[in-house]
Design a protein around this motif. Structure first.
Motif, PDB file in Angstrom:
ATOM      1  N   SER A   9       0.851  -1.200   0.000  1.00 10.48           N
ATOM      2  CA  SER A   9       0.000   0.000   0.000  1.00 10.48           C
ATOM      3  C   SER A   9       0.877   1.237   0.000  1.00 10.48           C
ATOM      4  N   ASN A  10       0.281   2.383  -0.306  1.00 18.16           N
ATOM      5  CA  ASN A  10       1.009   3.647  -0.188  1.00 18.16           C
ATOM      6  C   ASN A  10       1.311   3.953   1.267  1.00 18.16           C
ATOM      7  N   SER A  11       0.417   3.529   2.150  1.00 20.70           N
ATOM      8  CA  SER A  11       0.618   3.842   3.571  1.00 20.70           C
ATOM      9  C   SER A  11       1.961   3.319   4.055  1.00 20.70           C
ATOM     10  N   VAL A  26     -13.067   5.994   2.695  1.00 19.87           N
ATOM     11  CA  VAL A  26     -12.163   6.644   3.650  1.00 19.87           C
ATOM     12  C   VAL A  26     -10.728   6.607   3.128  1.00 19.87           C
ATOM     13  N   GLY A  27      -9.945   7.586   3.547  1.00 26.62           N
ATOM     14  CA  GLY A  27      -8.549   7.649   3.104  1.00 26.62           C
ATOM     15  C   GLY A  27      -8.453   8.353   1.758  1.00 26.62           C
ATOM     16  N   GLU A  28      -7.423   7.997   0.994  1.00 27.31           N
ATOM     17  CA  GLU A  28      -7.155   8.747  -0.240  1.00 27.31           C
ATOM     18  C   GLU A  28      -8.262   8.587  -1.273  1.00 27.31           C
ATOM     19  N   VAL A  29      -8.991   7.477  -1.261  1.00 27.90           N
ATOM     20  CA  VAL A  29     -10.066   7.278  -2.239  1.00 27.90           C
ATOM     21  C   VAL A  29     -11.253   8.220  -1.981  1.00 27.90           C
ATOM     22  N   HIS A  68      -4.165 -10.929  -1.911  1.00 30.78           N
ATOM     23  CA  HIS A  68      -4.097 -11.246  -3.352  1.00 30.78           C
ATOM     24  C   HIS A  68      -5.504 -11.399  -3.933  1.00 30.78           C
ATOM     25  N   THR A  69      -6.384 -10.564  -3.445  1.00 34.27           N
ATOM     26  CA  THR A  69      -7.802 -10.613  -3.799  1.00 34.27           C
ATOM     27  C   THR A  69      -8.177  -9.272  -4.421  1.00 34.27           C
ATOM     28  N   PHE A  70      -8.771  -9.333  -5.597  1.00 32.05           N
ATOM     29  CA  PHE A  70      -8.976  -8.121  -6.393  1.00 32.05           C
ATOM     30  C   PHE A  70     -10.458  -7.752  -6.402  1.00 32.05           C
ATOM     31  N   ALA A  71     -10.816  -6.644  -5.746  1.00 35.24           N
ATOM     32  CA  ALA A  71     -12.212  -6.193  -5.725  1.00 35.24           C
ATOM     33  C   ALA A  71     -12.597  -5.690  -7.118  1.00 35.24           C
ATOM     34  N   HIS A  88       1.607  11.928  -7.112  1.00 37.78           N
ATOM     35  CA  HIS A  88       1.771  11.518  -5.715  1.00 37.78           C
ATOM     36  C   HIS A  88       0.452  11.259  -5.003  1.00 37.78           C
ATOM     37  N   PHE A  89      -0.524  12.162  -5.179  1.00 39.36           N
ATOM     38  CA  PHE A  89      -1.698  12.101  -4.299  1.00 39.36           C
ATOM     39  C   PHE A  89      -2.921  12.681  -4.999  1.00 39.36           C
ATOM     40  N   LEU A  90      -4.079  12.082  -4.714  1.00 38.55           N
ATOM     41  CA  LEU A  90      -5.351  12.562  -5.275  1.00 38.55           C
ATOM     42  C   LEU A  90      -6.111  13.334  -4.199  1.00 38.55           C
ATOM     43  N   ALA A 116     -11.488   1.600   0.899  1.00 37.21           N
ATOM     44  CA  ALA A 116     -10.256   2.248   1.399  1.00 37.21           C
ATOM     45  C   ALA A 116      -9.116   1.859   0.466  1.00 37.21           C
ATOM     46  N   SER A 117      -9.384   2.010  -0.837  1.00 39.16           N
ATOM     47  CA  SER A 117      -8.503   1.449  -1.859  1.00 39.16           C
ATOM     48  C   SER A 117      -7.457   2.430  -2.387  1.00 39.16           C
ATOM     49  N   GLY A 118      -7.344   3.604  -1.766  1.00 38.59           N
ATOM     50  CA  GLY A 118      -6.272   4.526  -2.121  1.00 38.59           C
ATOM     51  C   GLY A 118      -6.498   5.256  -3.444  1.00 38.59           C
ATOM     52  N   GLY A 119      -5.407   5.791  -3.998  1.00 43.93           N
ATOM     53  CA  GLY A 119      -5.489   6.755  -5.095  1.00 43.93           C
ATOM     54  C   GLY A 119      -5.270   6.192  -6.488  1.00 43.93           C
ATOM     55  N   ALA A 135       2.668  -0.191  -6.616  1.00 45.95           N
ATOM     56  CA  ALA A 135       2.165  -0.760  -7.878  1.00 45.95           C
ATOM     57  C   ALA A 135       0.686  -1.149  -7.824  1.00 45.95           C
ATOM     58  N   THR A 136       0.129  -1.368  -6.635  1.00 42.95           N
ATOM     59  CA  THR A 136      -1.285  -1.779  -6.556  1.00 42.95           C
ATOM     60  C   THR A 136      -2.249  -0.596  -6.714  1.00 42.95           C
ATOM     61  N   ILE A 137      -1.710   0.619  -6.819  1.00 42.33           N
ATOM     62  CA  ILE A 137      -2.581   1.801  -6.765  1.00 42.33           C
ATOM     63  C   ILE A 137      -2.965   2.235  -8.184  1.00 42.33           C
ATOM     64  N   GLY A 168      -6.444   3.163  -9.102  1.00 43.63           N
ATOM     65  CA  GLY A 168      -7.760   3.818  -9.185  1.00 43.63           C
ATOM     66  C   GLY A 168      -8.958   2.877  -9.205  1.00 43.63           C
ATOM     67  N   ASP A 169      -8.757   1.617  -8.803  1.00 47.59           N
ATOM     68  CA  ASP A 169      -9.858   0.643  -8.895  1.00 47.59           C
ATOM     69  C   ASP A 169     -11.097   1.072  -8.100  1.00 47.59           C
ATOM     70  N   GLY A 170     -10.874   1.520  -6.877  1.00 45.36           N
ATOM     71  CA  GLY A 170     -12.006   1.863  -6.004  1.00 45.36           C
ATOM     72  C   GLY A 170     -12.821   3.013  -6.571  1.00 45.36           C
ATOM     73  N   LEU A 195       4.580   3.157   2.441  1.00 47.45           N
ATOM     74  CA  LEU A 195       5.695   3.908   1.839  1.00 47.45           C
ATOM     75  C   LEU A 195       5.873   5.293   2.460  1.00 47.45           C
ATOM     76  N   ALA A 196       4.877   5.735   3.256  1.00 49.26           N
ATOM     77  CA  ALA A 196       4.927   7.122   3.756  1.00 49.26           C
ATOM     78  C   ALA A 196       6.202   7.340   4.559  1.00 49.26           C
ATOM     79  N   GLN A 197       6.900   8.421   4.216  1.00 47.41           N
ATOM     80  CA  GLN A 197       8.223   8.638   4.802  1.00 47.41           C
ATOM     81  C   GLN A 197       8.212   9.749   5.847  1.00 47.41           C
ATOM     82  N   ILE A 254      11.745   6.250  -6.398  1.00 49.39           N
ATOM     83  CA  ILE A 254      11.112   6.389  -5.073  1.00 49.39           C
ATOM     84  C   ILE A 254      11.030   7.866  -4.680  1.00 49.39           C
ATOM     85  N   LEU A 255      10.215   8.118  -3.672  1.00 46.82           N
ATOM     86  CA  LEU A 255      10.073   9.493  -3.191  1.00 46.82           C
ATOM     87  C   LEU A 255      11.291   9.900  -2.363  1.00 46.82           C
ATOM     88  N   ILE A 256      11.739  11.135  -2.569  1.00 42.49           N
ATOM     89  CA  ILE A 256      12.716  11.712  -1.632  1.00 42.49           C
ATOM     90  C   ILE A 256      11.912  12.727  -0.824  1.00 42.49           C
TER      91      ILE A 256
HETATM   92  C1  LIG Z   1       5.985   7.355  -1.256  1.00 41.36           C
HETATM   93  C2  LIG Z   1       4.892   8.036  -0.485  1.00 41.36           C
HETATM   94  C3  LIG Z   1       5.203   8.773   0.642  1.00 41.36           C
HETATM   95  C4  LIG Z   1       4.183   9.397   1.366  1.00 41.36           C
HETATM   96  N1  LIG Z   1       4.506  10.069   2.511  1.00 41.36           N
HETATM   97  C5  LIG Z   1       3.501  10.566   3.267  1.00 41.36           C
HETATM   98  C6  LIG Z   1       3.780  11.136   4.542  1.00 41.36           C
HETATM   99  O1  LIG Z   1       4.922  11.184   4.973  1.00 41.36           O
HETATM  100  N2  LIG Z   1       2.732  11.617   5.261  1.00 41.36           N
HETATM  101  C7  LIG Z   1       1.439  11.576   4.818  1.00 41.36           C
HETATM  102  O2  LIG Z   1       0.534  12.025   5.528  1.00 41.36           O
HETATM  103  N3  LIG Z   1       1.154  11.021   3.619  1.00 41.36           N
HETATM  104  C8  LIG Z   1       2.145  10.510   2.851  1.00 41.36           C
HETATM  105  N4  LIG Z   1       1.845   9.935   1.663  1.00 41.36           N
HETATM  106  C9  LIG Z   1       0.429   9.796   1.269  1.00 41.36           C
HETATM  107  C10 LIG Z   1      -0.178   8.686   2.102  1.00 41.36           C
HETATM  108  O3  LIG Z   1       0.775   7.670   2.312  1.00 41.36           O
HETATM  109  C11 LIG Z   1      -1.397   8.071   1.428  1.00 41.36           C
HETATM  110  O4  LIG Z   1      -2.246   9.066   0.959  1.00 41.36           O
HETATM  111  C12 LIG Z   1      -2.156   7.225   2.425  1.00 41.36           C
HETATM  112  O5  LIG Z   1      -1.279   6.302   3.010  1.00 41.36           O
HETATM  113  C13 LIG Z   1      -3.307   6.523   1.745  1.00 41.36           C
HETATM  114  O6  LIG Z   1      -3.820   5.577   2.646  1.00 41.36           O
HETATM  115  P1  LIG Z   1      -5.046   4.699   2.225  1.00 41.36           P
HETATM  116  O7  LIG Z   1      -5.248   3.731   3.340  1.00 41.36           O
HETATM  117  O8  LIG Z   1      -6.166   5.551   1.826  1.00 41.36           O
HETATM  118  O9  LIG Z   1      -4.565   3.945   0.895  1.00 41.36           O
HETATM  119  P2  LIG Z   1      -3.315   3.001   0.654  1.00 41.36           P
HETATM  120  O10 LIG Z   1      -2.380   3.010   1.782  1.00 41.36           O
HETATM  121  O11 LIG Z   1      -2.767   3.339  -0.669  1.00 41.36           O
HETATM  122  O12 LIG Z   1      -3.980   1.557   0.610  1.00 41.36           O
HETATM  123  C14 LIG Z   1      -4.826   1.162  -0.443  1.00 41.36           C
HETATM  124  C15 LIG Z   1      -5.117  -0.310  -0.284  1.00 41.36           C
HETATM  125  O13 LIG Z   1      -6.141  -0.714  -1.189  1.00 41.36           O
HETATM  126  C16 LIG Z   1      -5.725  -1.871  -1.885  1.00 41.36           C
HETATM  127  N5  LIG Z   1      -6.429  -1.949  -3.164  1.00 41.36           N
HETATM  128  C17 LIG Z   1      -6.429  -1.068  -4.188  1.00 41.36           C
HETATM  129  N6  LIG Z   1      -7.223  -1.508  -5.184  1.00 41.36           N
HETATM  130  C18 LIG Z   1      -7.743  -2.695  -4.774  1.00 41.36           C
HETATM  131  C19 LIG Z   1      -8.611  -3.652  -5.350  1.00 41.36           C
HETATM  132  N7  LIG Z   1      -9.143  -3.504  -6.577  1.00 41.36           N
HETATM  133  N8  LIG Z   1      -8.913  -4.774  -4.647  1.00 41.36           N
HETATM  134  C20 LIG Z   1      -8.389  -4.974  -3.424  1.00 41.36           C
HETATM  135  N9  LIG Z   1      -7.556  -4.102  -2.827  1.00 41.36           N
HETATM  136  C21 LIG Z   1      -7.242  -2.979  -3.498  1.00 41.36           C
HETATM  137  C22 LIG Z   1      -4.216  -1.675  -1.986  1.00 41.36           C
HETATM  138  O14 LIG Z   1      -3.558  -2.853  -2.326  1.00 41.36           O
HETATM  139  C23 LIG Z   1      -3.938  -1.216  -0.560  1.00 41.36           C
HETATM  140  O15 LIG Z   1      -3.985  -2.298   0.321  1.00 41.36           O
HETATM  141  C24 LIG Z   1       2.842   9.298   0.924  1.00 41.36           C
HETATM  142  C25 LIG Z   1       2.536   8.568  -0.221  1.00 41.36           C
HETATM  143  C26 LIG Z   1       3.538   7.936  -0.921  1.00 41.36           C
HETATM  144  C27 LIG Z   1       3.194   7.154  -2.139  1.00 41.36           C
END
Ligand SMILES: Cc1cc2nc3c(=O)[nH]c(=O)nc-3n(C[C@H](O)[C@H](O)[C@H](O)COP(=O)(O)OP(=O)(O)OC[C@H]3O[C@@H](n4cnc5c(N)ncnc54)[C@H](O)[C@@H]3O)c2cc1C
Length: 508
Positions: free
Chosen positions: A37-39, A358-361, A154-157, A336-338, A190-193, A205-207, A209-211, A41-43, A244-246
């Motif tokens: 997940s992106n979470s 909830v979250g980035e989605v 390893h389950t794809f919604a 980077h972010f939506l 909660a599928s992120g961006g 790589a999993t991000i 826009g599926d959600g 990777l957050a630095q 990767i992000l710096i």
């Molecule tokens: C490199 C990097 C550094 C960052 N640093 C920061 C930071 O320091 N501070 C900060 O506040 N934010 C930071 N961000 C932003 C922040 O990390 C993300 O916005 C946040 O973690 C998103 O959380 P989330 O739970 O919404 O989604 P994510 O953490 O992205 O999780 C999404 C989940 O949904 C799953 N998923 C997606 N599609 C499907 C599908 N079709 N079926 C099943 N599962 C699916 C993914 O596999 C994953 O498990 C950073 C982002 C990146 C990429």
């Protein structure tokens, strides 16, 4: 017990499960391993004004009001102020709950939280863990608390199953690529961006826009989809090195953006210099690269770089990229972010009964036209708690047996572009600088394909992701055209400044 299915294992999905713990039967579905997940990777860290934190010598103490003001200012006042106040006020309590359970953030020798500084923050207020490994340590800590959750990895919604205007089920591909349906009382998206809609991205790589595509197909409203954040500093280590992000925290610790002649590129461009809001810095880095310059982070003023940013330092070393001698890291901007997403209220409810986001989605309105650094993890934590509370408080009719439900779309054949072509064209059209005529051409090109509905017989993940990305790209393009004025991260060149377009509209 209420049955809840959460799609996504990042900070947002995991925190909903954390607050439902023991009070609901929770299944978390995720595309890869739970760590993907992106979470993770957050630095940089998580922005919060924690109670009892003493101000540094000679500094004014921080306040919630100032965190709100910084968030609104970075967001160019396009944010929803009440949502910002909620996040800034409630987020620290969630962090405190986690600290009370044993989560540890980096501290000074005196035992105070060791707060960092990032762009457009008026105070040092970034909590971090393991230096630059905040996301990994925080998300793993929450995962470790989820002892009673059922994990489907390893389950794809794919798509929601809707009955009488209410979500009752979810179609998915299991780990053996077989189509299945799971039924529940509540679903949490909660599928992120959308990072991998673009060639250069910091995202996992999993991000893809599926959600968002699932929500669109289910009839949910999406908001603010024109606002995408491009981070100024992804590693530019050549074609073979994953960019990767710096972290912006590197600039917060004293690094400066310079060109190949060591000329600082932010001088005279913004009062906040290298710590200007991300949209501003990204545009300037982009402009310099377009003008033929190489851009670097000069880290010579960062004290103990390898200790402060161990994960970044180790990645550079693994890829034989010198930084210790040159004191420079080559960078380029990337997706980077939506900021937009599925429209929700303060409890995370979408317009569709029993579906939360909830979250980035999700679109809560906290980020406005440009997200303030380190507010995303905070948004994930604070709104996830509200989602869990709302689900537990929800008084609903008893759950029905939907196992026999047989509502399915007719078979549709998808006609899709190649992923490479889609991503290239999206990057050219919907990136840091946008041109209305190019966006119109892009939409005309997209209209030659058929991706609005998934083919129910398709079990090819790559193709399903491409269909989802097409739908999301179309939504962003339309949102960008509908907003003729530049604002924050949405930067549109006026029609008269547009160069002659040569992009063809044909399929290939
Ligand atoms: C490199 C990097 C550094 C960052 N640093 C920061 C930071 O320091 N501070 C900060 O506040 N934010 C930071 N961000 C932003 C922040 O990390 C993300 O916005 C946040 O973690 C998103 O959380 P989330 O739970 O919404 O989604 P994510 O953490 O992205 O999780 C999404 C989940 O949904 C799953 N998923 C997606 N599609 C499907 C599908 N079709 N079926 C099943 N599962 C699916 C993914 O596999 C994953 O498990 C950073 C982002 C990146 C990429």
């Amino acid at each position: 017990m209420k049955k809840v299915v959460i799609i996504g294992s990042g900070i947002a999905g995991a925190t909903v499960a954390y607050y439902l713990k023991g009070q609901a039967a929770v299944t978390i579905i995720c595309k890869g391993n739970r760590e993907d997940s992106n979470s993770m990777l957050a630095q940089g860290g998580i922005a919060a004004v924690m109670k009892g934190q003493q101000a540094e010598k000679g500094q004014e103490p921080d306040s919630e009001a100032e965190h709100v003001a910084d968030t609104l200012s970075a967001g160019v006042f396009h944010n929803q102020p009440k949502a910002v106040e909620k996040m800034v006020h409630e987020g620290p309590q969630v962090i405190q709950d986690l600290i009370d359970q044993g989560m540890s953030f980096d501290r000074t020798a005196e035992g105070q939280l060791d707060l960092g500084l990032e762009g457009a923050h008026s105070h040092k207020r970034i909590l971090h863990a393991g230096g630059d490994q905040t996301g990994r340590q925080l998300t793993s800590f929450i995962h470790d608390q989820l002892t009673s959750v059922k994990w489907l990895t390893h389950t794809f919604a794919l798509d929601f199953v809707i009955e009488d205007g209410r979500v009752v089920g979810l179609d998915y591909l299991d780990e053996n690529h077989q189509k299945q349906t799971i039924f529940a009382d509540y679903f949490v998206l909660a599928s992120g961006g959308i990072g991998h809609l673009f060639q250069d991205t910091s995202n996992h790589a999993t991000i893809t826009g599926d959600g968002l595509a699932m929500a669109l197909r289910a009839g949910c409203e999406l908001s603010d989809m024109a606002f995408l954040q491009f981070h100024p500093s992804l590693l530019d280590g050549g074609k073979k090195v994953q960019p990767i992000l710096i972290s912006e925290a590197v600039r917060g610790a004293g690094a400066r953006l310079v060109d190949e002649h060591d000329c600082p590129i932010m001088v005279g461009r913004s009062n906040q210099l290298d710590l200007a809001p991300r949209d501003v810095v990204s545009r300037i880095v982009n402009e310099q690269i377009q003008a033929g310059h190489k851009i670097y982070l000069d880290i010579s003023d960062v004290v103990h770089f390898s200790q402060q940013f161990p994960a970044i330092a180790s990645y550079l070393q693994q890829n034989n990229l010198d930084f210790a001698t040159s004191q420079r890291i080559p960078i380029k901007p990337g997706m980077h972010f939506l900021m937009g997403g599925v429209k929700t209220d303060f409890s995370g409810r979408t317009g569709l009964n029993r579906l939360y986001a909830v979250g980035e989605v999700a679109f809560t309105g906290v980020h406005g036209a440009n997200r303030l650094a380190s507010n995303s993890l905070l948004e994930g934590l604070s709104f996830a708690k509200s989602v869990a509370e709302d689900i537990l408080a929800y008084r609903a009719s008893a759950s029905q047996n939907h196992q026999k439900l047989k509502v399915r779309q007719n078979s549709v054949s998808m006609i899709l572009p190649s992923r490479a072509d889609l991503v290239k064209r999206t990057s050219e059209t919907l990136g840091i600088i946008r041109r209305p005529a190019s966006i119109r051409q892009f939409l005309a090109w997209l209209s030659t394909f058929n991706y609005q509905h998934l083919d129910p017989t398709c079990t090819d993940r790559e193709q399903i992701e491409t269909a989802n990305l097409c739908l999301v790209a179309e939504t962003i393009a339309k949102a960008a055209l509908a907003r003729p004025e530049s604002l924050g991260a949405h930067y549109l060149l006026p029609e008269e400044e547009e160069p002659h377009e040569s992009t063809s509209t044909g399929k290939n």
